[in-house]
Design an enzyme around this catalytic site. Structure first.
Site, PDB file in Angstrom:
ATOM      1  N   ARG A 118       0.969  -1.595  -0.368  1.00 30.64           N
ATOM      2  CA  ARG A 118      -0.129  -0.164   0.139  1.00 30.64           C
ATOM      3  C   ARG A 118       0.674   0.833  -0.061  1.00 30.64           C
ATOM      4  NH1 ARG A 118      -2.781  -2.924   3.570  1.00 30.64           N
ATOM      5  NH2 ARG A 118      -4.641  -3.773   3.024  1.00 30.64           N
ATOM      6  N   LYS A 140       3.430  11.732 -11.516  1.00 36.92           N
ATOM      7  CA  LYS A 140       2.773  10.375 -12.529  1.00 36.92           C
ATOM      8  C   LYS A 140       3.334   9.527 -13.189  1.00 36.92           C
ATOM      9  CE  LYS A 140      -0.308  13.621 -15.362  1.00 36.92           C
ATOM     10  NZ  LYS A 140      -0.511  13.667 -16.279  1.00 36.92           N
ATOM     11  N   GLU A 182      10.154  17.376 -25.653  1.00 37.58           N
ATOM     12  CA  GLU A 182       9.814  17.452 -23.702  1.00 37.58           C
ATOM     13  C   GLU A 182       9.955  19.084 -23.405  1.00 37.58           C
ATOM     14  OE1 GLU A 182       7.148  16.121 -23.285  1.00 37.58           O
ATOM     15  OE2 GLU A 182       6.990  13.591 -23.068  1.00 37.58           O
ATOM     16  N   LYS A 224       8.190  22.551 -15.108  1.00 36.76           N
ATOM     17  CA  LYS A 224       7.736  21.276 -15.066  1.00 36.76           C
ATOM     18  C   LYS A 224       6.950  21.431 -12.593  1.00 36.76           C
ATOM     19  CE  LYS A 224       6.528  16.525 -14.861  1.00 36.76           C
ATOM     20  NZ  LYS A 224       6.171  15.653 -15.421  1.00 36.76           N
ATOM     21  N   GLU A 234      -3.593  17.423 -12.033  1.00 38.23           N
ATOM     22  CA  GLU A 234      -4.266  17.573 -13.177  1.00 38.23           C
ATOM     23  C   GLU A 234      -6.012  17.616 -12.785  1.00 38.23           C
ATOM     24  OE1 GLU A 234      -2.657  15.152 -16.172  1.00 38.23           O
ATOM     25  OE2 GLU A 234      -4.294  16.164 -17.545  1.00 38.23           O
ATOM     26  N   ARG A 238      -2.137  21.799 -14.954  1.00 32.56           N
ATOM     27  CA  ARG A 238      -1.089  20.592 -15.100  1.00 32.56           C
ATOM     28  C   ARG A 238      -1.552  20.010 -16.755  1.00 32.56           C
ATOM     29  NH1 ARG A 238       1.657  15.674 -11.111  1.00 32.56           N
ATOM     30  NH2 ARG A 238       2.464  15.509 -12.998  1.00 32.56           N
ATOM     31  N   ASN A 242       0.622  18.169 -21.219  1.00 34.43           N
ATOM     32  CA  ASN A 242      -0.139  17.480 -22.297  1.00 34.43           C
ATOM     33  C   ASN A 242       0.321  17.511 -23.715  1.00 34.43           C
ATOM     34  OD1 ASN A 242      -2.641  14.232 -22.156  1.00 34.43           O
ATOM     35  ND2 ASN A 242      -0.745  14.743 -21.192  1.00 34.43           N
ATOM     36  N   HIS A 245       0.221  15.783 -27.082  1.00 36.48           N
ATOM     37  CA  HIS A 245       0.043  14.084 -26.040  1.00 36.48           C
ATOM     38  C   HIS A 245      -1.307  13.404 -26.827  1.00 36.48           C
ATOM     39  CE1 HIS A 245       3.764  14.959 -23.605  1.00 36.48           C
ATOM     40  NE2 HIS A 245       3.627  14.189 -23.668  1.00 36.48           N
ATOM     41  N   HIS A 249       0.301   9.870 -28.268  1.00 37.19           N
ATOM     42  CA  HIS A 249       0.299   8.173 -27.616  1.00 37.19           C
ATOM     43  C   HIS A 249      -1.551   8.164 -28.058  1.00 37.19           C
ATOM     44  CE1 HIS A 249      -0.257  10.349 -22.683  1.00 37.19           C
ATOM     45  NE2 HIS A 249       1.149  10.573 -23.434  1.00 37.19           N
ATOM     46  N   HIS A 262       8.471   7.873 -27.196  1.00 41.42           N
ATOM     47  CA  HIS A 262       7.544   8.852 -26.912  1.00 41.42           C
ATOM     48  C   HIS A 262       7.897  10.091 -27.157  1.00 41.42           C
ATOM     49  CE1 HIS A 262       5.038  11.081 -24.365  1.00 41.42           C
ATOM     50  NE2 HIS A 262       6.324  11.284 -23.687  1.00 41.42           N
TER      51      HIS A 262
END
Ligand SMILES: NC(=O)c1ccc[n+]([C@@H]2O[C@H](COP(=O)([O-])OP(=O)(O)OC[C@H]3O[C@@H](n4cnc5c(N)ncnc54)[C@H](O)[C@@H]3O)[C@@H](O)[C@H]2O)c1
Ligand SMILES: O=C(O)C(=O)C[C@@H](O)[C@H](O)[C@H](O)COP(=O)(O)O
Ligand SMILES: [Zn+2]
Length: 357
Positions: A118, A140, A182, A224, A234, A238, A242, A245, A249, A262
């Site tokens: 956990r 993330k 990026e 960032k 987000e 935030r 993206n 993306h 993606h 990527h």
């Protein structure tokens, strides 16, 4: 060495940027609360940097798990390898995981740390430009699913980030370019001054000039860290990180994870977002030309795959995590340095972009 801070109250953490710092016990030890450490790395990075990292962990009980290398292994089987290593070596809740590698290793190590018993603590030691400017910061974590990128994961912040610029000297050129995608993103969404510097110093970045890389890493992490401090999970700004993306993606998933890097998919995706912004009258043709020239100068693609149809894009984009009310939300540009997220656009502009993409 340069230091930045990610301001998250009692969960704040430092980013250290410098050469030959990953074996520095004085930087690592304060962020390891127990005696147990599990290093998570992969087959490519281990022979290069594992022993150096372990030399900075004297006095700790250190184990390691070496994962297969590639975006196609950013999956549940790899996560299970980490869990099995932790359990078989009897790691308890006081253990600290250390991600030694690029964004794939970092995202998986972070997700394993978020979920093992956990939740345990972890440290990011990013070894690609992309992971040093982006993935190691902000918490993330996660893995891919056949139906979509990063569809399983958690927000889980590291205790510290050690960006050792010396590791970039062994990075293949294609991976260096992927990381520059990026870097360009920060300039396009919120930092036009940084963008001008990137344009001027692109040859130095591609030549792996240490001073230029250090500035790119510092200014990227600064951008960032500012956004993450404002909107960690987000719910707002935030999402601007993206840019490119939603298209990118879709490219990665359609082409099969690992075929397009990527950063390459993000480069093509940022170009598509730029072209769509022009169709909406938000960017001039001169601004579009500037973006295209910049992405191309980084040796990145400025268009998506020739074998990807409009329907292919829509199939994957309609699953994107940013979507609300069955509308595809896109990060677009209302000017260089001025990104917005919106689902309020004419479908014709969107579909024309996909066809051209
Ligand atoms: N969590 C986030 O905020 C975030 C942000 C951006 C990207 N990402 C994720 O990061 C991943 C991309 O990361 P990446 O571009 O670092 O790819 P990667 O982790 O696959 O690393 C690229 C390649 O370089 C190798 N490598 C790593 N360090 C090296 C070194 N120093 N010398 C030689 N080879 C080295 C790796 O083994 C791999 O083959 C994607 O899965 C993307 O979704 C996450
Ligand atoms: O940190 C963020 O937020 C980003 O969007 C950074 C991106 O460069 C990164 O690729 C991130 O993993 C994409 O986020 P996702 O939520 O679309 O998976
Ligand atoms: Zn990204």
């Amino acid at each position: 060495m340069q230091t930045l801070n990610v301001d998250l109250g009692d969960r704040s953490y430092p980013i250290f940027i410098g050469a030959n710092i990953l074996s520095n016990q004085q930087l690592l030890a304060p962020y390891i609360k127990g005696k147990q450490v599990m290093i998570v790395t992969n087959e490519t990075v281990a022979p290069l940097y594992l022993e150096a990292l372990k030399s900075g962990l004297k006095g700790f009980k250190v184990d390691e798990v070496i994962l297969p290398d590639g975006e196609q292994y950013k999956n549940a089987d790899s996560i299970d390898m980490i869990y099995s290593a932790l359990l078989s070596k009897r790691h308890n809740r006081t253990t600290t995981l250390i991600a030694l590698g690029g964004g794939v290793v970092g995202d998986m190590c972070g997700f394993a740390a978020a979920t093992y018993q956990r939740g345990v603590e972890f440290i990011q030691v990013p070894t690609t430009l992309l992971s040093q400017v982006d993935s190691s910061v902000g918490g993330k974590t996660g893995i891919n699913h056949p139906l979509g990128k990063n569809m399983i994961g958690a927000f889980h912040q590291p205790n510290v980030v050690l960006a050792d610029t010396e590791t970039l000297t062994t990075l293949p050129e294609r991976e260096l370019s992927a990381g520059i995608a990026e870097v360009i993103k920060y300039g396009l969404i919120r930092d036009p001054e940084f963008l001008s510097w990137i344009e001027a110093d692109m040859p130095k970045l591609l030549a792996c000039d240490q001073a230029a890389l250090s500035k790119a890493i510092y200014d990227s992490c600064r951008n960032k860290a500012e956004i993450v401090a404002l909107d960690e999970k987000e719910s707002g700004c935030r999402a601007l990180l993206n840019l490119g993306h939603t298209f990118g993606h879709a490219i990665e998933a359609h082409q099969g994870y690992g075929n397009w890097l990527h950063g390459e998919a993000v480069g093509a995706g940022m170009m598509m977002a730029t072209l769509m912004s022009e169709k909406l009258g938000w960017l001039s043709s001169e601004e579009v030309g500037r973006v295209s020239q910049l992405i191309e100068s980084a040796k990145l693609p400025v268009a998506g795959p020739a074998d990807m149809s409009k329907e292919d894009f829509i199939h994957f984009m309609s699953l994107d995590k940013k979507n609300l009310d069955h509308r595809i939300r896109l990060v677009l540009l209302k000017g260089i340095g001025n990104a917005v997220i919106t689902s309020d656009y004419p479908m014709s502009a969107f579909e024309d972009t996909l066809v051209a993409g």
